[in-house]
Write a protein that holds these residues in place. Sequence first.
Motif, PDB file in Angstrom:
ATOM      1  N   THR A 412      37.671  34.241  19.065  1.00  0.00           N
ATOM      2  CA  THR A 412      38.908  33.797  19.704  1.00  0.00           C
ATOM      3  C   THR A 412      40.142  34.338  19.005  1.00  0.00           C
ATOM      4  OG1 THR A 412      37.837  31.767  20.473  1.00  0.00           O
ATOM      5  CG2 THR A 412      40.243  31.767  20.388  1.00  0.00           C
ATOM      6  N   PHE A 413      40.182  34.212  17.688  1.00  0.00           N
ATOM      7  CA  PHE A 413      41.426  34.504  16.974  1.00  0.00           C
ATOM      8  C   PHE A 413      41.489  35.914  16.404  1.00  0.00           C
ATOM      9  CE2 PHE A 413      41.223  29.877  17.006  1.00  0.00           C
ATOM     10  CZ  PHE A 413      42.510  29.568  17.441  1.00  0.00           C
ATOM     11  N   MET A 414      40.365  36.604  16.276  1.00  0.00           N
ATOM     12  CA  MET A 414      40.393  37.969  15.763  1.00  0.00           C
ATOM     13  C   MET A 414      40.011  39.004  16.802  1.00  0.00           C
ATOM     14  SD  MET A 414      38.885  37.421  11.894  1.00  0.00           S
ATOM     15  CE  MET A 414      39.342  39.068  11.378  1.00  0.00           C
ATOM     16  N   SER A 415      39.317  38.577  17.862  1.00  0.00           N
ATOM     17  CA  SER A 415      38.934  39.505  18.918  1.00  0.00           C
ATOM     18  C   SER A 415      39.605  39.173  20.239  1.00  0.00           C
ATOM     19  CB  SER A 415      37.409  39.502  19.104  1.00  0.00           C
ATOM     20  OG  SER A 415      36.769  39.933  17.928  1.00  0.00           O
ATOM     21  N   ASN A 416      40.559  38.239  20.201  1.00  0.00           N
ATOM     22  CA  ASN A 416      41.369  37.907  21.369  1.00  0.00           C
ATOM     23  C   ASN A 416      40.529  37.416  22.541  1.00  0.00           C
ATOM     24  OD1 ASN A 416      43.889  37.629  22.621  1.00  0.00           O
ATOM     25  ND2 ASN A 416      43.739  39.623  23.612  1.00  0.00           N
ATOM     26  N   ALA A 417      39.447  36.699  22.237  1.00  0.00           N
ATOM     27  CA  ALA A 417      38.591  36.165  23.295  1.00  0.00           C
ATOM     28  C   ALA A 417      39.165  34.864  23.835  1.00  0.00           C
ATOM     29  CB  ALA A 417      37.189  35.917  22.754  1.00  0.00           C
ATOM     30  N   ASP A 418      38.856  34.582  25.090  1.00  0.00           N
ATOM     31  CA  ASP A 418      39.112  33.269  25.675  1.00  0.00           C
ATOM     32  C   ASP A 418      37.809  32.497  25.647  1.00  0.00           C
ATOM     33  OD1 ASP A 418      41.771  33.564  26.197  1.00  0.00           O
ATOM     34  OD2 ASP A 418      41.552  34.013  28.326  1.00  0.00           O
ATOM     35  N   ALA A 419      37.883  31.206  25.292  1.00  0.00           N
ATOM     36  CA  ALA A 419      36.660  30.412  25.161  1.00  0.00           C
ATOM     37  C   ALA A 419      36.792  29.112  25.936  1.00  0.00           C
ATOM     38  CB  ALA A 419      36.367  30.126  23.691  1.00  0.00           C
ATOM     39  N   ALA A 420      36.051  28.993  27.031  1.00  0.00           N
ATOM     40  CA  ALA A 420      35.944  27.725  27.742  1.00  0.00           C
ATOM     41  C   ALA A 420      34.768  26.962  27.156  1.00  0.00           C
ATOM     42  CB  ALA A 420      35.736  27.969  29.232  1.00  0.00           C
ATOM     43  N   GLY A 421      34.807  25.631  27.263  1.00  0.00           N
ATOM     44  CA  GLY A 421      33.744  24.842  26.656  1.00  0.00           C
ATOM     45  C   GLY A 421      33.196  23.794  27.593  1.00  0.00           C
ATOM     46  N   ILE A 422      31.895  23.570  27.512  1.00  0.00           N
ATOM     47  CA  ILE A 422      31.245  22.559  28.349  1.00  0.00           C
ATOM     48  C   ILE A 422      30.081  21.939  27.579  1.00  0.00           C
ATOM     49  CG2 ILE A 422      29.528  24.029  29.468  1.00  0.00           C
ATOM     50  CD1 ILE A 422      31.808  21.694  31.435  1.00  0.00           C
ATOM     51  N   VAL A 423      29.880  20.648  27.769  1.00  0.00           N
ATOM     52  CA  VAL A 423      28.751  19.942  27.157  1.00  0.00           C
ATOM     53  C   VAL A 423      27.683  19.726  28.230  1.00  0.00           C
ATOM     54  CG1 VAL A 423      27.977  17.798  26.081  1.00  0.00           C
ATOM     55  CG2 VAL A 423      30.137  18.840  25.387  1.00  0.00           C
ATOM     56  N   LEU A 424      26.454  20.068  27.881  1.00  0.00           N
ATOM     57  CA  LEU A 424      25.325  20.022  28.813  1.00  0.00           C
ATOM     58  C   LEU A 424      24.237  19.096  28.279  1.00  0.00           C
ATOM     59  CD1 LEU A 424      25.092  23.883  29.280  1.00  0.00           C
ATOM     60  CD2 LEU A 424      26.230  22.276  30.824  1.00  0.00           C
TER      61      LEU A 424
END
Length: 462
Positions: A412-424
Motif C-alpha cells: 500500500t505505502f511503498m508500491s502505491n497499491a489500493d487495498a480493500a478488505g473483507i472478513v469471510l
Amino acid sequence: MITLQNRCFDEIEIGDYAGIQHTLAMRDIQLFATVAGDFNPTHLEAAFASNAGFSGATAPGMWLGAQVSGILGSQLPGPGTVYAGQSLQFHTAAILGDTLEISITVREKFPEDHIISFDCLCLNQHGQTIMTGVAKVVAPTEKITLVRPDAGLVSVQTHNAFELLLERCDKLPTFSAAIAHPCDESSLKVAIDAAAQGLLQPILVGPKNKILAVAEQYGLNIAGLRIEDVPHSHAAASRAVELVTSGEALILMKGSLHTDELMSAVVKSSLRTERRISHVFIMDVPTYHKTLLVTDAAINIYPDLLDKLDICQNAIDLAHVLGIAKPKVAILSAVETINPKILSTLDAASLCKMSDRGQITGATLDGPLALDNAISFESARIKKIESIVAGDADILLVPDLEAGNILAKQLTFMSNADAAGIVLGARVPIILTSRADNDRTKLASCAIACIITNAHNSPPPC
C-alpha cells in the motif's frame, strides 16, 4: 545497450529524412499528462472525448511535438542538437489506438549559424494528415557516438480494478448493512458515500447524539438514514450483529470501534459457522499484472495448519465470486524449499497435499514459495522453479498476521497499491475499513460485500 551516433551539419543534405512509427497508447497520454501537468479530460477520458465529438481519447498536440523532438535529438541530427524553434499546425486529432507515422525532412540549411530547418509531418494509419510544421535546430559540428544515457525508469501506475468492481454492482440490488458505531468522520462518510452509490442501505448503530454531532461537525448529510440508538460501542457491536442475525441487515460493517470489539460480538453469535473466520485484502497493485488477494493479515495472529486450511478455502471462494474460475494460491514462506526448522514450509507442503486429496477445492496450490518467485516469473526462472503458480499468483497465503500485515502495508505505502478488505467465514460478509483507506478502497470494500451477498442470495444455476 543502445548506441546513438549523430550526423554533423556538413553530413546532412536537403531531403534527408528520419522518422518513427508508434501506436498511441493510454500510457503515452498519461505520462505526458504527468510530466506536462496537462490533465485535459479530452485526452484522458474516452467518454468526455466522445461528448466533444471525437471517436476516442486524443493525444495532446504537444505530445506529437515531443515525438519530433525525440527524432531530432536521437536520430537526425542526433546527440548535440540544440532546438532553435518550432511551429506546428494540427489538422485533426490523433486518437487512442492510432498507428502514427511521425517524420522530419531537411528543408533548408544555414551554414553561417549551422541551423537546419525540418519539415515535420504526422500521418495516421489511414493516411490522414494529423500534424504539419517546421522545426529549426542548431546542428552539431563534431561527431558524437555514445551509449544512450539512462533517463531513469518511469512507469505508469493506474488503478482500475476497483472501478470494475463498482461497475459490477450497478446491476445488483442495494443491500442493507448494519454499521457498528459510525462515530467518526471516516466511518460515517463511507456509509453516506455507499448509500449515494446505491451499494448499501446503511443502518447506523451507535449513540444517536454522537452520530448527529459528527455529521454536524463535518457537514455530512445523514437525512433519511436509519439510526439505531445504543449507549456505547459494545452495545453497538451487539445490536449490529442482532440486526444481521435477524435478517434486517445482510451485511455487517465496522465503524469507529476496534476490530476485536466487533469480532467478539460476531463469534458469540449465530453468525459463526464451522469455517474459521479470516480476512482478505483485495489489492489493486499497479506494478502487478492482476488483482492480488492477501490473507490473513488482520484476524488470525498465528494460525495453525487447520486454520490455514479454512483461511485458504475462504480466499478461494472469494476469488470464485470475483470471477477467478481457478485461482492460483502461493503459500508463502521465507524460502521455497521445505525446511523442518521453518514451520511455514511444512504447513505449505501439507496444504498442497490437502489440495491433492480434495480437502481444499477449486484452486491450484503451490508452496512453499518465497514472495519473489510467487509474483515474479523471472525470479522463478532463475531459481529453476517449475510451477504454474510461480510468477502468476492470484492469492498469497501468508504464514501469520505479522507477515501479512507488513506485506499488505508495504504494497500500500511503498508500491502505491489500493487495498480493500473483507472478513469471510461468517454467515454474512463483514466490511473492515481503516481511517487510512482512501474513498476508492472503502467503496471497493462495500462493493465486494455486495457481490458476495448477491452470490449467497442468488439461486444456484440449473
